[in-house]
Write a protein that holds these residues in place. Structure first.
Motif, PDB file in Angstrom:
ATOM      1  N   ILE A 122      28.071  56.368  24.014  1.00 61.50           N
ATOM      2  CA  ILE A 122      29.409  57.304  24.211  1.00 61.50           C
ATOM      3  C   ILE A 122      30.526  57.198  24.901  1.00 61.50           C
ATOM      4  CG2 ILE A 122      29.955  59.926  24.343  1.00 61.50           C
ATOM      5  CD1 ILE A 122      27.391  59.307  22.419  1.00 61.50           C
ATOM      6  N   GLU A 123      31.664  56.686  24.122  1.00 60.94           N
ATOM      7  CA  GLU A 123      32.649  56.267  24.535  1.00 60.94           C
ATOM      8  C   GLU A 123      33.660  57.675  24.664  1.00 60.94           C
ATOM      9  OE1 GLU A 123      37.065  54.090  22.992  1.00 60.94           O
ATOM     10  OE2 GLU A 123      35.163  53.698  21.786  1.00 60.94           O
ATOM     11  N   VAL A 124      34.329  57.107  26.036  1.00 65.39           N
ATOM     12  CA  VAL A 124      34.517  58.412  26.702  1.00 65.39           C
ATOM     13  C   VAL A 124      36.151  58.215  26.783  1.00 65.39           C
ATOM     14  CG1 VAL A 124      34.211  59.886  28.149  1.00 65.39           C
ATOM     15  CG2 VAL A 124      32.531  59.984  27.994  1.00 65.39           C
ATOM     16  N   ILE A 125      37.130  58.765  25.782  1.00 63.60           N
ATOM     17  CA  ILE A 125      38.920  58.512  25.781  1.00 63.60           C
ATOM     18  C   ILE A 125      38.989  59.720  26.838  1.00 63.60           C
ATOM     19  CG2 ILE A 125      40.547  58.398  24.371  1.00 63.60           C
ATOM     20  CD1 ILE A 125      38.626  57.704  22.231  1.00 63.60           C
ATOM     21  N   ASP A 126      40.065  58.936  27.649  1.00 60.78           N
ATOM     22  CA  ASP A 126      40.771  60.266  28.642  1.00 60.78           C
ATOM     23  C   ASP A 126      41.963  60.195  28.158  1.00 60.78           C
ATOM     24  OD1 ASP A 126      41.941  60.841  31.118  1.00 60.78           O
ATOM     25  OD2 ASP A 126      41.783  59.285  32.651  1.00 60.78           O
ATOM     26  N   LEU A 127      42.457  61.777  27.959  1.00 59.63           N
ATOM     27  CA  LEU A 127      43.779  62.374  27.950  1.00 59.63           C
ATOM     28  C   LEU A 127      43.374  63.825  28.428  1.00 59.63           C
ATOM     29  CD1 LEU A 127      43.619  62.111  23.200  1.00 59.63           C
ATOM     30  CD2 LEU A 127      44.742  60.566  25.255  1.00 59.63           C
TER      31      LEU A 127
END
Length: 182
Positions: A122-127
């Motif tokens: 899983i690619e975790v995208i930081d927003l």
């Protein structure tokens, strides 16, 4: 298997989407997002994160997790990002999120293999901190999925208001160490 597999404060969108969205302490209903598989809140650095992992992994289409919205008092967003960056330490028989600022960053209710798989697939995208719907929607629309293997059969015990008590000694130790450093 019925998906999502564990309860929580979320809505299901298009189960074929590649994207899961965690809005932390922000109300996902007000954001009016679209094109996601699942979108919901996460308030805690332990059971909340475990529920996210279980629901994300149990849908083999999801390969992106967007972590956005207002940070929770338990640092769930920071802890999710620390998990993605640093993994867990299994020192003392508990799996602690390395680098988490939360008081109880232990994810022991799900198998270690699920954590490993989450970190690998899983690619975790930081927003974290971003609450602007257009920015979040752009991130959703920009996710490109990678091929995932079949979804694992995962379950999670039901969590109640007393579940945290098994970590009471760790909480006291963490609080005391933060007081001494402060």
């Amino acid at each position: 298997m019925v998906w999502p597999v564990t309860s929580g404060d979320y809505i299901v969108g298009d189960a074929e989407s590649l994207v899961a969205v965690v809005t932390l302490a922000s109300d996902y209903r007000r954001l009016n997002l679209k094109n996601y598989a699942i979108c919901g809140t996460c308030f805690t650095e332990n059971f909340g994160i475990e529920k996210v992992i279980v629901n994300v992994l149990s849908n083999p289409r999801i390969s992106c997790l967007i972590v956005c919205g207002k940070e929770s008092a338990h640092f769930a967003g920071q802890s999710l990002l620390a998990l993605a960056e640093n993994g867990v330490s299994a020192f003392g028989g508990s799996r602690k999120i390395v680098g988490s600022e939360g008081l109880i960053p232990y994810i022991n209710e799900i198998p270690a293999t699920a954590i490993s798989r989450f970190l690998r697939e899983i690619e975790v995208i930081d927003l974290v901190g971003i609450t602007e719907p257009a920015v979040i929607q752009h991130a959703i629309d920009s996710c490109t999925g990678k091929e995932r293997s079949e979804a694992p059969e995962l379950s999670m015990p039901e969590i109640d208001e007393h579940s945290w008590k098994k970590y009471e000694s760790e909480v006291k130790q963490n609080v005391m160490s933060k007081i001494k450093r402060g």
